[in-house]
Write a protein that holds these residues in place. Structure first.
Motif, PDB file in Angstrom:
ATOM      1  N   GLU A 166       0.815  -1.222   0.000  1.00 30.85           N
ATOM      2  CA  GLU A 166       0.000   0.000   0.000  1.00 30.85           C
ATOM      3  C   GLU A 166       0.851   1.275   0.000  1.00 30.85           C
ATOM      4  O   GLU A 166       0.438   2.280  -0.559  1.00 30.85           O
ATOM      5  CB  GLU A 166      -0.903   0.005   1.237  1.00 30.85           C
ATOM      6  CG  GLU A 166      -1.848  -1.162   1.270  1.00 30.85           C
ATOM      7  CD  GLU A 166      -2.466  -1.395   2.635  1.00 30.85           C
ATOM      8  OE1 GLU A 166      -3.484  -2.099   2.672  1.00 30.85           O
ATOM      9  OE2 GLU A 166      -1.941  -0.898   3.650  1.00 30.85           O
ATOM     10  N   ASP A 167       1.983   1.212   0.659  1.00 30.86           N
ATOM     11  CA  ASP A 167       2.863   2.374   0.776  1.00 30.86           C
ATOM     12  C   ASP A 167       4.279   1.939   0.404  1.00 30.86           C
ATOM     13  O   ASP A 167       4.758   0.917   0.899  1.00 30.86           O
ATOM     14  CB  ASP A 167       2.858   2.929   2.200  1.00 30.86           C
ATOM     15  CG  ASP A 167       1.498   3.454   2.611  1.00 30.86           C
ATOM     16  OD1 ASP A 167       1.132   4.534   2.124  1.00 30.86           O
ATOM     17  OD2 ASP A 167       0.807   2.780   3.386  1.00 30.86           O
ATOM     18  N   GLU A 183       5.189  -1.302   2.459  1.00 25.46           N
ATOM     19  CA  GLU A 183       4.410  -1.487   3.679  1.00 25.46           C
ATOM     20  C   GLU A 183       2.964  -1.850   3.364  1.00 25.46           C
ATOM     21  O   GLU A 183       2.385  -1.313   2.421  1.00 25.46           O
ATOM     22  CB  GLU A 183       4.470  -0.209   4.515  1.00 25.46           C
ATOM     23  CG  GLU A 183       5.903   0.221   4.783  1.00 25.46           C
ATOM     24  CD  GLU A 183       6.029   1.549   5.492  1.00 25.46           C
ATOM     25  OE1 GLU A 183       5.029   2.276   5.634  1.00 25.46           O
ATOM     26  OE2 GLU A 183       7.149   1.866   5.922  1.00 25.46           O
ATOM     27  N   LYS A 184       2.416  -2.735   4.185  1.00 20.55           N
ATOM     28  CA  LYS A 184       1.019  -3.150   4.058  1.00 20.55           C
ATOM     29  C   LYS A 184       0.408  -3.218   5.457  1.00 20.55           C
ATOM     30  O   LYS A 184       1.019  -3.760   6.375  1.00 20.55           O
ATOM     31  CB  LYS A 184       0.943  -4.530   3.402  1.00 20.55           C
ATOM     32  CG  LYS A 184      -0.462  -5.068   3.275  1.00 20.55           C
ATOM     33  CD  LYS A 184      -0.463  -6.409   2.576  1.00 20.55           C
ATOM     34  CE  LYS A 184      -0.495  -7.480   3.630  1.00 20.55           C
ATOM     35  NZ  LYS A 184      -0.784  -8.800   3.118  1.00 20.55           N
ATOM     36  N   TRP A 226       2.767  -5.280   7.859  1.00 23.93           N
ATOM     37  CA  TRP A 226       3.929  -5.958   7.313  1.00 23.93           C
ATOM     38  C   TRP A 226       4.830  -4.935   6.640  1.00 23.93           C
ATOM     39  O   TRP A 226       4.363  -4.026   5.958  1.00 23.93           O
ATOM     40  CB  TRP A 226       3.499  -7.003   6.277  1.00 23.93           C
ATOM     41  CG  TRP A 226       2.792  -8.162   6.893  1.00 23.93           C
ATOM     42  CD1 TRP A 226       3.347  -9.379   7.214  1.00 23.93           C
ATOM     43  CD2 TRP A 226       1.422  -8.253   7.267  1.00 23.93           C
ATOM     44  NE1 TRP A 226       2.401 -10.194   7.768  1.00 23.93           N
ATOM     45  CE2 TRP A 226       1.188  -9.539   7.813  1.00 23.93           C
ATOM     46  CE3 TRP A 226       0.345  -7.370   7.207  1.00 23.93           C
ATOM     47  CZ2 TRP A 226      -0.032  -9.948   8.279  1.00 23.93           C
ATOM     48  CZ3 TRP A 226      -0.891  -7.782   7.680  1.00 23.93           C
ATOM     49  CH2 TRP A 226      -1.066  -9.061   8.201  1.00 23.93           C
ATOM     50  N   TYR A 227       6.152  -5.131   6.802  1.00 22.21           N
ATOM     51  CA  TYR A 227       7.150  -4.209   6.271  1.00 22.21           C
ATOM     52  C   TYR A 227       8.256  -4.999   5.582  1.00 22.21           C
ATOM     53  O   TYR A 227       8.735  -6.002   6.123  1.00 22.21           O
ATOM     54  CB  TYR A 227       7.739  -3.348   7.404  1.00 22.21           C
ATOM     55  CG  TYR A 227       6.663  -2.570   8.097  1.00 22.21           C
ATOM     56  CD1 TYR A 227       6.326  -1.290   7.679  1.00 22.21           C
ATOM     57  CD2 TYR A 227       5.917  -3.137   9.125  1.00 22.21           C
ATOM     58  CE1 TYR A 227       5.296  -0.591   8.270  1.00 22.21           C
ATOM     59  CE2 TYR A 227       4.876  -2.441   9.728  1.00 22.21           C
ATOM     60  CZ  TYR A 227       4.568  -1.177   9.301  1.00 22.21           C
ATOM     61  OH  TYR A 227       3.544  -0.479   9.877  1.00 22.21           O
ATOM     62  N   ASP A 253      -2.818   6.511   7.167  1.00 23.08           N
ATOM     63  CA  ASP A 253      -1.728   6.739   8.117  1.00 23.08           C
ATOM     64  C   ASP A 253      -0.461   7.198   7.399  1.00 23.08           C
ATOM     65  O   ASP A 253       0.202   8.152   7.824  1.00 23.08           O
ATOM     66  CB  ASP A 253      -1.452   5.461   8.924  1.00 23.08           C
ATOM     67  CG  ASP A 253      -0.429   5.684  10.013  1.00 23.08           C
ATOM     68  OD1 ASP A 253      -0.751   6.369  10.996  1.00 23.08           O
ATOM     69  OD2 ASP A 253       0.703   5.177   9.869  1.00 23.08           O
ATOM     70  N   GLY A 254      -0.108   6.546   6.298  1.00 21.51           N
ATOM     71  CA  GLY A 254       1.074   6.945   5.535  1.00 21.51           C
ATOM     72  C   GLY A 254       0.950   8.357   4.984  1.00 21.51           C
ATOM     73  O   GLY A 254       1.892   9.144   5.046  1.00 21.51           O
TER      74      GLY A 254
END
Length: 184
Positions: free
Chosen positions: A87-88, A129-130, A147-148, A169-170
């Motif tokens: 996602e990020d 990142e998820k 998760w990273y 958030d990101g």
């Protein structure tokens, strides 16, 4: 080719995970609460890379366990924006000086270690990142929510980049830490 250097659930507080090499961080403590020190001149607000002695990796989850995998690549990995899983995604550059080792630590060095396979040189780090939103909302939940993946490869330095920003958030941290500190 790549090598998995680290793969475990990291228990953090304040979402703090550090990669350090400076002597001033000899006690294992990286991020000191001064955001400007780590995010000055950056556009992203997830990985602070402007301090010459270390990187601040900011997880979405304030407390609890988050899955983290760190991989050393021989060369730049494929385009991250093709992988819909994450996602990020942000990228930063860092230089590990001669005679130093790359160390990792959670908040207040509650857990720590070294990444000995990363030799002195200049690198690019991609953080994918998820689950940032789920981690931020369920910060004290016992189950894994975020998760990273940190991929590191040799590359000359260049400015940080936001490759994808889908979590609320990101986006908040990019506005709060990144964009704010990139202005002259």
């Amino acid at each position: 080719m790549y090598s998995v250097l680290f793969e475990q659930v990291v228990h953090t507080d304040y979402g703090q995970f550090d990669l350090t090499w400076g002597e001033e961080f000899a006690d294992g403590v990286g991020f000191n609460g001064i955001f400007e020190q780590f995010f000055k001149g950056q556009v992203n607000g997830l990985i602070g890379a402007s301090d010459p002695a270390g990187l601040y990796v900011h997880f979405g989850r304030r407390s609890g366990g988050s899955s983290l995998r760190i991989i050393l690549m021989e060369e730049r990995p494929p385009d991250a924006t093709d992988d819909a899983l994450w996602e990020d995604i942000v990228e930063v550059s860092f230089t590990l000086p001669a005679g130093r080792k790359l160390k990792w630590s959670s908040w207040a060095a509650e857990t720590s270690g070294t990444l000995d396979a990363i030799l002195p040189g200049t690198y690019r780090l991609r953080a994918s990142e998820k689950g940032r939103d789920e981690g931020a909302e369920g910060e004290f939940t016992e189950q894994l929510l975020d998760w990273y993946l940190l991929e590191i490869w040799p590359e000359p330095p260049r400015p940080d980049q936001i490759l994808r920003s889908m979590s609320i958030d990101g986006q908040y941290w990019h506005r709060t830490l990144g964009e704010q500190h990139s202005k002259p």
